[in-house]
Motif scaffolding. Structure first.
Motif, PDB file in Angstrom:
ATOM      1  N   UNK A  78       0.803  -1.219   0.000  1.00  0.00           N
ATOM      2  CA  UNK A  78       0.000   0.000   0.000  1.00  0.00           C
ATOM      3  C   UNK A  78       0.837   1.270   0.000  1.00  0.00           C
ATOM      4  N   UNK A  79       2.093   1.167   0.456  1.00  0.00           N
ATOM      5  CA  UNK A  79       2.892   2.392   0.527  1.00  0.00           C
ATOM      6  C   UNK A  79       4.349   2.197   0.134  1.00  0.00           C
ATOM      7  N   UNK A  80       4.678   1.064  -0.465  1.00  0.00           N
ATOM      8  CA  UNK A  80       6.058   0.767  -0.815  1.00  0.00           C
ATOM      9  C   UNK A  80       6.236   0.657  -2.317  1.00  0.00           C
ATOM     10  N   UNK A  81       7.226   1.363  -2.837  1.00  0.00           N
ATOM     11  CA  UNK A  81       7.619   1.262  -4.240  1.00  0.00           C
ATOM     12  C   UNK A  81       8.865   0.385  -4.314  1.00  0.00           C
ATOM     13  N   UNK A  82       8.846  -0.585  -5.211  1.00  0.00           N
ATOM     14  CA  UNK A  82      10.012  -1.450  -5.424  1.00  0.00           C
ATOM     15  C   UNK A  82      10.687  -1.018  -6.723  1.00  0.00           C
ATOM     16  N   UNK A  83      11.988  -0.735  -6.624  1.00  0.00           N
ATOM     17  CA  UNK A  83      12.768  -0.310  -7.788  1.00  0.00           C
ATOM     18  C   UNK A  83      13.846  -1.347  -8.068  1.00  0.00           C
ATOM     19  N   UNK A 126       7.615  -0.982  -9.300  1.00  0.00           N
ATOM     20  CA  UNK A 126       6.346  -1.611  -8.922  1.00  0.00           C
ATOM     21  C   UNK A 126       5.688  -0.849  -7.774  1.00  0.00           C
ATOM     22  N   UNK A 127       4.418  -0.522  -7.968  1.00  0.00           N
ATOM     23  CA  UNK A 127       3.644   0.213  -6.960  1.00  0.00           C
ATOM     24  C   UNK A 127       2.230  -0.317  -6.980  1.00  0.00           C
ATOM     25  N   UNK A 128       1.793  -0.843  -5.835  1.00  0.00           N
ATOM     26  CA  UNK A 128       0.429  -1.343  -5.673  1.00  0.00           C
ATOM     27  C   UNK A 128       0.041  -2.351  -6.763  1.00  0.00           C
ATOM     28  N   UNK A 129       0.948  -3.287  -7.014  1.00  0.00           N
ATOM     29  CA  UNK A 129       0.666  -4.370  -7.934  1.00  0.00           C
ATOM     30  C   UNK A 129       0.885  -4.068  -9.399  1.00  0.00           C
ATOM     31  N   UNK A 130       1.214  -2.826  -9.711  1.00  0.00           N
ATOM     32  CA  UNK A 130       1.461  -2.454 -11.105  1.00  0.00           C
ATOM     33  C   UNK A 130       2.952  -2.224 -11.326  1.00  0.00           C
ATOM     34  N   UNK A 131       3.506  -2.827 -12.378  1.00  0.00           N
ATOM     35  CA  UNK A 131       4.920  -2.655 -12.695  1.00  0.00           C
ATOM     36  C   UNK A 131       5.066  -1.909 -14.019  1.00  0.00           C
ATOM     37  N   UNK A 132       5.871  -0.864 -13.995  1.00  0.00           N
ATOM     38  CA  UNK A 132       6.179  -0.089 -15.198  1.00  0.00           C
ATOM     39  C   UNK A 132       7.668  -0.252 -15.481  1.00  0.00           C
ATOM     40  N   UNK A 133       8.003  -0.586 -16.727  1.00  0.00           N
ATOM     41  CA  UNK A 133       9.401  -0.712 -17.106  1.00  0.00           C
ATOM     42  C   UNK A 133       9.791   0.405 -18.058  1.00  0.00           C
ATOM     43  N   UNK A 134      11.083   0.700 -18.068  1.00  0.00           N
ATOM     44  CA  UNK A 134      11.598   1.717 -18.981  1.00  0.00           C
ATOM     45  C   UNK A 134      13.109   1.628 -19.020  1.00  0.00           C
ATOM     46  N   UNK A 135      13.698   2.160 -20.066  1.00  0.00           N
ATOM     47  CA  UNK A 135      15.151   2.082 -20.191  1.00  0.00           C
ATOM     48  C   UNK A 135      15.745   3.455 -20.482  1.00  0.00           C
ATOM     49  N   UNK A 136      17.010   3.578 -20.144  1.00  0.00           N
ATOM     50  CA  UNK A 136      17.757   4.807 -20.389  1.00  0.00           C
ATOM     51  C   UNK A 136      19.053   4.441 -21.106  1.00  0.00           C
ATOM     52  N   UNK A 137      19.417   5.211 -22.121  1.00  0.00           N
ATOM     53  CA  UNK A 137      20.634   4.936 -22.880  1.00  0.00           C
ATOM     54  C   UNK A 137      21.573   6.131 -22.823  1.00  0.00           C
ATOM     55  N   UNK A 138      22.832   5.857 -22.532  1.00  0.00           N
ATOM     56  CA  UNK A 138      23.842   6.909 -22.441  1.00  0.00           C
ATOM     57  C   UNK A 138      25.085   6.460 -23.201  1.00  0.00           C
ATOM     58  N   UNK A 139      25.597   7.337 -24.056  1.00  0.00           N
ATOM     59  CA  UNK A 139      26.803   7.022 -24.823  1.00  0.00           C
ATOM     60  C   UNK A 139      28.026   7.344 -23.973  1.00  0.00           C
ATOM     61  N   UNK A 140      28.914   6.367 -23.869  1.00  0.00           N
ATOM     62  CA  UNK A 140      30.131   6.512 -23.082  1.00  0.00           C
ATOM     63  C   UNK A 140      31.325   6.520 -24.031  1.00  0.00           C
ATOM     64  N   UNK A 141      32.166   7.546 -23.901  1.00  0.00           N
ATOM     65  CA  UNK A 141      33.377   7.656 -24.703  1.00  0.00           C
ATOM     66  C   UNK A 141      34.572   7.256 -23.834  1.00  0.00           C
ATOM     67  N   UNK A 142      35.187   6.126 -24.177  1.00  0.00           N
ATOM     68  CA  UNK A 142      36.279   5.587 -23.384  1.00  0.00           C
ATOM     69  C   UNK A 142      37.614   6.197 -23.805  1.00  0.00           C
ATOM     70  N   UNK A 143      38.476   6.417 -22.821  1.00  0.00           N
ATOM     71  CA  UNK A 143      39.803   6.968 -23.081  1.00  0.00           C
ATOM     72  C   UNK A 143      40.712   5.922 -23.713  1.00  0.00           C
ATOM     73  N   UNK A 144      41.798   6.396 -24.293  1.00  0.00           N
ATOM     74  CA  UNK A 144      42.836   5.513 -24.824  1.00  0.00           C
ATOM     75  C   UNK A 144      43.729   5.076 -23.655  1.00  0.00           C
ATOM     76  N   UNK A 145      43.183   4.232 -22.805  1.00  0.00           N
ATOM     77  CA  UNK A 145      43.919   3.781 -21.622  1.00  0.00           C
ATOM     78  C   UNK A 145      45.088   2.892 -22.035  1.00  0.00           C
ATOM     79  N   UNK A 146      46.192   3.026 -21.320  1.00  0.00           N
ATOM     80  CA  UNK A 146      47.373   2.218 -21.614  1.00  0.00           C
ATOM     81  C   UNK A 146      47.188   0.791 -21.114  1.00  0.00           C
TER      82      UNK A 146
END
Length: 211
Positions: A78-83, A126-146
């Motif tokens: 009734x009052x808990x959101x699961x992430x 998830x909140x009160x029996x309902x689950x909503x999904x979603x995604x996030x995309x981020x471009x990562x630029x990696x260094x020329x590590x030795x």
């Protein structure tokens, strides 16, 4: 005064916990027991060619379900959101998970140094029996590590349990030249995505702040 909403984080990730704590939330942490390989195989059996977003959202939803099944008596619906969340790196058209060993971390870094890849983070809320999904995309630029830095980084153990074999907020930050997108998503949870999802449930982010 109304009782404050509670947040359960379905994850053992210290990075995800740190994102929430830095944003003023002290969640209850419940670790899901999920066989990620089995969950991924189950998705592929239903969807022959799932997108990266479908894969990570499916895994996030499996973690949310597992916490509700395993700890149902500790989750007040009734009052808990699961992430729950899951992240993978899309590198050269292939999804990469946790390297798990120093040897695989070195191999991965020799592939991704000097390159750009997309970190895809799936969320299940998830909140009160309902689950909503979603995604996030981020471009990562990696260094020329030795080679020396790569081997030293792998030897620390830090990247072994990290999607993409790196962290943004710790030692791995030395080897990230820049990102395009949401920094909190790279660390483990997208705060903007969570804010929008909470709003869809009629909740405000301030409902979860420590006060």
């Amino acid at each position: 005064m109304a009782e404050r909403a509670r947040l359960v984080l379905a994850s053992s990730s210290p990075s995800r916990l740190s994102v929430l704590r830095s944003a003023g939330v002290e969640p209850e942490v419940l670790v899901p027991g999920v066989d990620e390989d089995a969950a991924t195989a189950e998705l592929h059996a239903r969807v022959p060619s799932p997108t990266p977003a479908q894969v990570v959202c499916h895994l996030a939803q499996a973690k949310s379900r597992a916490v509700l099944d395993q700890y149902g008596d500790r989750v007040d619906g009734a009052r808990t959101v699961v992430v729950a969340a899951d992240s993978m790196l899309l590198l050269d058209g292939e999804l990469q998970g946790k390297p798990l060993t120093a040897e695989r971390t070195v191999e991965r870094w020799k592939r991704q140094r000097g390159a750009a890849a997309t970190l895809v983070t799936g969320h299940a809320v998830t909140w009160r029996g309902q689950t909503v999904t979603g995604s996030s995309e981020t471009v990562v630029h990696f260094a020329e590590a030795s080679d020396r830095d790569i081997e030293a980084y792998a030897a620390t153990g830090e990247p072994l349990q990290c999607a993409g074999a790196f962290t943004l907020e710790a030692l791995g930050g030395w080897f990230i030249d820049r990102i395009e997108g949401d920094p909190s998503s790279v660390i483990g949870l997208s705060l903007p995505l969570l804010r929008r999802t909470f709003a869809g449930f009629g909740l405000q982010v301030s409902d979860f702040w420590n006060r």
